[in-house]
Design an enzyme around this catalytic site. Structure first.
Site, PDB file in Angstrom:
ATOM      1  N   ASP A 144       1.115  -1.279  -0.348  1.00  0.00           N
ATOM      2  CA  ASP A 144      -0.413  -0.084   0.397  1.00  0.00           C
ATOM      3  C   ASP A 144       0.961   1.525   0.154  1.00  0.00           C
ATOM      4  OD1 ASP A 144      -1.713  -1.536   0.190  1.00  0.00           O
ATOM      5  OD2 ASP A 144      -2.648  -1.171   2.593  1.00  0.00           O
ATOM      6  N   MET A 145       0.649   2.286  -0.560  1.00  0.00           N
ATOM      7  CA  MET A 145       1.295   3.500  -0.533  1.00  0.00           C
ATOM      8  C   MET A 145       0.187   4.392   0.390  1.00  0.00           C
ATOM      9  SD  MET A 145       3.690   5.393  -1.487  1.00  0.00           S
ATOM     10  CE  MET A 145       4.699   4.300  -2.872  1.00  0.00           C
ATOM     11  N   ARG A 153      -0.701  -0.279  -8.704  1.00  0.00           N
ATOM     12  CA  ARG A 153      -2.245  -0.502  -8.563  1.00  0.00           C
ATOM     13  C   ARG A 153      -2.452   1.365  -8.228  1.00  0.00           C
ATOM     14  NH1 ARG A 153      -3.112  -1.115  -2.556  1.00  0.00           N
ATOM     15  NH2 ARG A 153      -3.604  -2.933  -3.110  1.00  0.00           N
ATOM     16  N   THR A 189      -9.792   2.146  -8.553  1.00  0.00           N
ATOM     17  CA  THR A 189     -11.224   2.966  -8.629  1.00  0.00           C
ATOM     18  C   THR A 189     -12.468   2.580  -8.099  1.00  0.00           C
ATOM     19  OG1 THR A 189     -11.686   4.922  -8.979  1.00  0.00           O
ATOM     20  CG2 THR A 189     -11.936   3.493 -10.997  1.00  0.00           C
TER      21      THR A 189
HETATM   22  P1  FDA Z   1     -13.447   9.000  -6.415  1.00  0.00           P
HETATM   23  O1  FDA Z   1     -13.321   9.542  -5.328  1.00  0.00           O
HETATM   24  O2  FDA Z   1     -13.655   9.531  -7.477  1.00  0.00           O
HETATM   25  O3  FDA Z   1     -15.352   8.761  -5.943  1.00  0.00           O
HETATM   26  C1  FDA Z   1     -15.848   8.145  -7.393  1.00  0.00           C
HETATM   27  C2  FDA Z   1     -17.500   7.469  -6.044  1.00  0.00           C
HETATM   28  O4  FDA Z   1     -16.808   6.169  -5.603  1.00  0.00           O
HETATM   29  C3  FDA Z   1     -18.181   8.661  -5.622  1.00  0.00           C
HETATM   30  O5  FDA Z   1     -19.030   9.059  -6.682  1.00  0.00           O
HETATM   31  C4  FDA Z   1     -18.570   7.139  -4.636  1.00  0.00           C
HETATM   32  O6  FDA Z   1     -20.181   7.085  -5.907  1.00  0.00           O
HETATM   33  C5  FDA Z   1     -17.769   6.313  -4.987  1.00  0.00           C
HETATM   34  N1  FDA Z   1     -16.998   6.268  -3.307  1.00  0.00           N
HETATM   35  C6  FDA Z   1     -15.586   6.658  -3.432  1.00  0.00           C
HETATM   36  N2  FDA Z   1     -15.290   6.062  -2.330  1.00  0.00           N
HETATM   37  C7  FDA Z   1     -15.852   5.769  -1.603  1.00  0.00           C
HETATM   38  C8  FDA Z   1     -16.413   5.721  -0.569  1.00  0.00           C
HETATM   39  N3  FDA Z   1     -15.282   5.199   0.761  1.00  0.00           N
HETATM   40  N4  FDA Z   1     -17.638   4.682   0.088  1.00  0.00           N
HETATM   41  C9  FDA Z   1     -18.732   4.618  -0.949  1.00  0.00           C
HETATM   42  N5  FDA Z   1     -18.630   4.917  -2.112  1.00  0.00           N
HETATM   43  C10 FDA Z   1     -17.490   5.969  -2.243  1.00  0.00           C
HETATM   44  N6  FDA Z   1      -5.856   4.923  -1.000  1.00  0.00           N
HETATM   45  C11 FDA Z   1      -3.807   5.608  -0.744  1.00  0.00           C
HETATM   46  O7  FDA Z   1      -3.382   6.052  -0.836  1.00  0.00           O
HETATM   47  N7  FDA Z   1      -2.922   4.137  -0.672  1.00  0.00           N
HETATM   48  C12 FDA Z   1      -3.477   3.043  -0.886  1.00  0.00           C
HETATM   49  O8  FDA Z   1      -2.781   2.100  -0.947  1.00  0.00           O
HETATM   50  C13 FDA Z   1      -4.247   2.601  -1.641  1.00  0.00           C
HETATM   51  N8  FDA Z   1      -4.696   1.221  -1.889  1.00  0.00           N
HETATM   52  C14 FDA Z   1      -6.691   0.748  -2.197  1.00  0.00           C
HETATM   53  C15 FDA Z   1      -6.486  -0.027  -2.396  1.00  0.00           C
HETATM   54  C16 FDA Z   1      -7.958  -0.867  -3.786  1.00  0.00           C
HETATM   55  C17 FDA Z   1      -8.761  -1.348  -3.900  1.00  0.00           C
HETATM   56  C18 FDA Z   1      -8.985   0.857  -3.879  1.00  0.00           C
HETATM   57  C19 FDA Z   1     -10.572   0.746  -4.607  1.00  0.00           C
HETATM   58  C20 FDA Z   1      -8.480   1.969  -2.930  1.00  0.00           C
HETATM   59  C21 FDA Z   1      -7.481   2.383  -2.935  1.00  0.00           C
HETATM   60  N9  FDA Z   1      -6.841   3.223  -2.384  1.00  0.00           N
HETATM   61  C22 FDA Z   1      -5.581   3.519  -1.980  1.00  0.00           C
HETATM   62  C23 FDA Z   1      -7.836   4.567  -1.806  1.00  0.00           C
HETATM   63  C24 FDA Z   1      -8.083   5.634  -3.304  1.00  0.00           C
HETATM   64  O9  FDA Z   1      -7.002   6.577  -2.798  1.00  0.00           O
HETATM   65  C25 FDA Z   1      -9.204   6.477  -3.101  1.00  0.00           C
HETATM   66  O10 FDA Z   1      -9.183   7.645  -1.971  1.00  0.00           O
HETATM   67  C26 FDA Z   1     -10.823   5.211  -3.387  1.00  0.00           C
HETATM   68  O11 FDA Z   1     -10.577   5.098  -4.175  1.00  0.00           O
HETATM   69  C27 FDA Z   1     -11.586   6.957  -3.736  1.00  0.00           C
HETATM   70  O12 FDA Z   1     -11.574   7.462  -4.667  1.00  0.00           O
HETATM   71  P2  FDA Z   1     -11.638   6.539  -6.104  1.00  0.00           P
HETATM   72  O13 FDA Z   1     -11.049   6.570  -7.041  1.00  0.00           O
HETATM   73  O14 FDA Z   1     -13.143   5.344  -5.785  1.00  0.00           O
HETATM   74  O15 FDA Z   1     -13.072   7.679  -6.574  1.00  0.00           O
END
Ligand code: FDA
Length: 308
Positions: A130-131, A180, A222
């Site tokens: 993870d980052m 990732r 995402t």
């Molecule tokens: P965005 O924030 O634009 O959200 C898009 C849509 O997704 C929202 O409108 C909503 O519908 C839905 N959504 C997003 N988050 C939600 C939530 N918590 N609850 C409900 N709905 C939600 N970060 C990091 O800094 N280090 C890491 O190692 C990781 N590792 C990681 C692994 C995996 C498998 C995932 C999916 C994510 C991470 N992250 C992470 C978290 C990442 O940085 C980010 O904060 C979240 O994925 C939210 O961003 P989105 O890309 O989903 O888009």
């Protein structure tokens, strides 16, 4: 405003102690956390496998404060790997360097990571790094590249909100690494990260295209439906096999979208966190979508009403 408030709370010791002892907080958090023990996490993982998703299991914990906690994290990952092997879960592991003691002693952290990754190799599994916050980016990438030189079964999360990530993506890909791509979940100043979400999204899209064109299996992590659609279109126009990359999503987030991607034949890996140290992880999930808090509280009130 809400995002910053939840991210501030994620690092606040008093709030952590209060929430960790509250059964109401745990009931809300358990939407995003598969359980407090390994058995619950493996059970949730087998259920996700049954639906067609692979998993990556995260034993929750970060910024440990003493060597005993760091060693306990390493042992928890060794037990997790045995649990994955003995139950036949289709799953990887995902770990944080500060959980292995990076803040305390880099050598201790490096030895623990080596031990876990050697076990990953022996079991034919895969480990993700993870980052964390930007103060750890250099050391996480350096450790990743060092470990990867001996153990190819490792991948690393890179965050599209950082200005530096374009260069990091090229660096990791040219070493043959696996990425990732995430948007980024920490509070970062505008000196290192794009302050505007639209710039983060634009960078994410550009970097996702670089990953899709790399010719090796990379992960698009995402829940952003528009972004996922653009990735699918880019892959189709550029003849990237739809099994040649994987989507990754978090446990409990956009389960409808997870089902849809599986039904359409895409690879999906769900990140499954478990363990007692769920508080900072949960606060970051609230920061991403503050409406979660009100939605989950509403569910609890409705449940309580039905129980009366
Ligand atoms: P965005 O924030 O634009 O959200 C898009 C849509 O997704 C929202 O409108 C909503 O519908 C839905 N959504 C997003 N988050 C939600 C939530 N918590 N609850 C409900 N709905 C939600 N970060 C990091 O800094 N280090 C890491 O190692 C990781 N590792 C990681 C692994 C995996 C498998 C995932 C999916 C994510 C991470 N992250 C992470 C978290 C990442 O940085 C980010 O904060 C979240 O994925 C939210 O961003 P989105 O890309 O989903 O888009």
């Amino acid at each position: 405003m809400w995002r910053s408030a939840f991210l501030y709370l994620s690092t606040n010791g008093g709030a952590r102690r209060m929430a960790s002892g509250s059964s109401l907080a745990w009931r809300i958090a358990s939407r995003f956390v598969a359980g407090e023990c390994l058995e619950e996490a493996l059970k949730a993982s087998l259920e996700l496998n049954r639906r067609g998703a692979a998993v990556e299991l995260d034993y929750l914990g970060e910024n440990v404060e003493d060597r005993r906690q760091a060693e306990e994290s390493r042992n928890a990952y060794l037990r997790l790997l045995e649990g994955i092997a003995s139950t036949g879960v289709d799953g990887h592991v995902s770990l944080k360097l500060t959980q292995m003691g990076l803040d305390l002693d880099e050598a201790l952290c490096g030895d623990s990571v080596d031990e876990v990754v050697s076990r990953v190799d022996a079991l034919g599994s895969f480990a993700w790094f993870d980052m964390e916050g930007s103060g750890y980016t250099d050391r996480t990438i350096e450790t990743y590249l060092r470990v990867r030189a001996a153990h190819p079964n490792v991948g690393i999360a890179l965050q599209a909100y950082l200005y530096r990530t374009k260069a990091d993506v090229h660096n990791v890909l040219s070493a043959g690494g696996t990425i990732r791509l995430v948007k980024g979940a920490y509070n970062e100043p505008s000196t290192v990260a794009y302050p505007a979400k639209r710039d983060v999204d634009r960078n994410y899209e550009r970097l996702a295209e670089v990953l899709l064109s790399s010719g090796s299996l990379q992960a698009i992590a995402t829940h952003d439906e528009k972004m996922i659609q653009r990735v699918i279109e880019y892959a189709s126009v550029n003849r990237v096999d739809h099994r040649g990359f994987e989507f990754q999503m978090l446990y409990g987030v956009r389960r409808d979208l997870q089902e849809r991607l599986l039904a359409e034949g895409y690879r999906l890996r769900v990140y499954v966190p478990y363990g007692g140290q769920w508080y900072p992880y949960f606060m970051r999930r609230l920061a991403e979508r503050p409406a979660n808090l009100f939605f989950l509280l509403g569910n609890l009130v409705r449940e309580a009403g039905r129980g009366r």
